[in-house]
Design a protein around this motif. Structure first.
Motif, PDB file in Angstrom:
ATOM      1  N   ASP A  52      19.527  23.902  52.757  1.00  0.00           N
ATOM      2  CA  ASP A  52      18.455  23.896  51.790  1.00  0.00           C
ATOM      3  C   ASP A  52      19.112  23.448  50.147  1.00  0.00           C
ATOM      4  O   ASP A  52      18.124  23.581  49.323  1.00  0.00           O
ATOM      5  N   ASP A  53      20.271  23.441  49.936  1.00  0.00           N
ATOM      6  CA  ASP A  53      20.588  23.213  48.463  1.00  0.00           C
ATOM      7  C   ASP A  53      21.902  22.190  48.717  1.00  0.00           C
ATOM      8  O   ASP A  53      22.234  21.809  49.720  1.00  0.00           O
ATOM      9  N   PHE A  54      22.055  21.593  47.629  1.00  0.00           N
ATOM     10  CA  PHE A  54      23.261  20.580  47.545  1.00  0.00           C
ATOM     11  C   PHE A  54      24.432  21.308  48.049  1.00  0.00           C
ATOM     12  O   PHE A  54      24.982  22.270  47.759  1.00  0.00           O
ATOM     13  N   TYR A  55      25.214  20.448  48.808  1.00  0.00           N
ATOM     14  CA  TYR A  55      26.602  20.958  49.404  1.00  0.00           C
ATOM     15  C   TYR A  55      27.800  20.106  48.995  1.00  0.00           C
ATOM     16  O   TYR A  55      28.991  20.710  49.206  1.00  0.00           O
ATOM     17  N   ALA A  56      27.496  19.367  48.080  1.00  0.00           N
ATOM     18  CA  ALA A  56      28.230  18.653  47.320  1.00  0.00           C
ATOM     19  C   ALA A  56      27.913  18.158  45.991  1.00  0.00           C
ATOM     20  O   ALA A  56      27.055  17.559  45.756  1.00  0.00           O
ATOM     21  N   SER A  57      28.704  18.440  44.684  1.00  0.00           N
ATOM     22  CA  SER A  57      28.268  18.027  43.548  1.00  0.00           C
ATOM     23  C   SER A  57      27.907  16.612  43.319  1.00  0.00           C
ATOM     24  O   SER A  57      28.778  15.868  43.570  1.00  0.00           O
ATOM     25  N   GLY A  58      26.973  16.327  42.877  1.00  0.00           N
ATOM     26  CA  GLY A  58      26.473  14.769  42.563  1.00  0.00           C
ATOM     27  C   GLY A  58      26.369  13.877  43.938  1.00  0.00           C
ATOM     28  O   GLY A  58      26.010  12.838  43.655  1.00  0.00           O
ATOM     29  N   PHE A  59      26.194  14.615  45.251  1.00  0.00           N
ATOM     30  CA  PHE A  59      26.102  13.910  46.169  1.00  0.00           C
ATOM     31  C   PHE A  59      24.685  13.989  46.914  1.00  0.00           C
ATOM     32  O   PHE A  59      24.284  15.129  47.119  1.00  0.00           O
ATOM     33  N   GLU A  60      23.909  12.820  47.179  1.00  0.00           N
ATOM     34  CA  GLU A  60      22.703  13.033  47.579  1.00  0.00           C
ATOM     35  C   GLU A  60      22.349  11.762  48.493  1.00  0.00           C
ATOM     36  O   GLU A  60      22.590  10.688  48.195  1.00  0.00           O
ATOM     37  N   LEU A  61      22.003  11.925  49.958  1.00  0.00           N
ATOM     38  CA  LEU A  61      21.876  11.126  50.753  1.00  0.00           C
ATOM     39  C   LEU A  61      20.645  10.077  50.175  1.00  0.00           C
ATOM     40  O   LEU A  61      19.623  10.693  49.963  1.00  0.00           O
ATOM     41  N   LEU A  62      20.742   8.902  50.460  1.00  0.00           N
ATOM     42  CA  LEU A  62      19.827   7.908  50.460  1.00  0.00           C
ATOM     43  C   LEU A  62      18.681   8.155  51.483  1.00  0.00           C
ATOM     44  O   LEU A  62      19.037   8.389  52.595  1.00  0.00           O
ATOM     45  N   PRO A  63      17.402   8.126  51.349  1.00  0.00           N
ATOM     46  CA  PRO A  63      16.280   8.146  52.635  1.00  0.00           C
ATOM     47  C   PRO A  63      16.851   7.031  53.356  1.00  0.00           C
ATOM     48  O   PRO A  63      17.075   5.846  53.253  1.00  0.00           O
ATOM     49  N   SER A  64      16.548   7.247  54.813  1.00  0.00           N
ATOM     50  CA  SER A  64      16.712   6.173  55.825  1.00  0.00           C
ATOM     51  C   SER A  64      15.962   5.186  55.467  1.00  0.00           C
ATOM     52  O   SER A  64      14.911   5.226  55.106  1.00  0.00           O
TER      53      SER A  64
END
Length: 107
Positions: free
Chosen positions: A19-31
């Motif tokens: 439910d939350d970020f698991y690495a600072s600044g990391f966010e997957l792009l949508p498929s």
């Protein structure tokens, strides 16, 4: 759309399970949004995540499509490149960070 990459799909599954970020600044792009505005690279390099707020991106290099093979000793390649490129690097970095050049001479 590109075929799925198994390890990337596992990361997407994990991403969907928290439910939350698991690495600072990391966010997957949508498929499906994998060209990051550079479609000419999308057959070789597949961006998959935003690295931080600066606009940096993580990407996977699809080496199979380029016919590349892993190096037996990657450290040797890095050492050889360092030896070959030391002089131009030293000329560039020396005026900015003199300690880098002097530490190589003494080491």
């Amino acid at each position: 759309m590109h075929p799925p990459i198994p390890l990337l799909e596992r990361l997407r599954e994990f991403d969907g399970s928290v439910d939350d970020f698991y690495a600072s600044g990391f966010e997957l792009l949508p498929s499906g949004e994998d060209d990051s505005g550079y479609p000419q690279l999308s057959d070789r390099i597949r961006p998959f995540a935003q690295a931080n707020g600066s606009g940096s991106t993580y990407a996977i290099w699809l080496r199979e499509s380029l016919g590349l093979h892993g190096a037996e000793d990657p450290n040797e390649i890095v050492r050889a490149a360092g030896d070959e490129l030391w002089e131009p690097f030293a000329a560039w970095i020396g005026p900015l960070i003199p300690d880098v050049v002097s530490s190589r001479r003494s080491g």
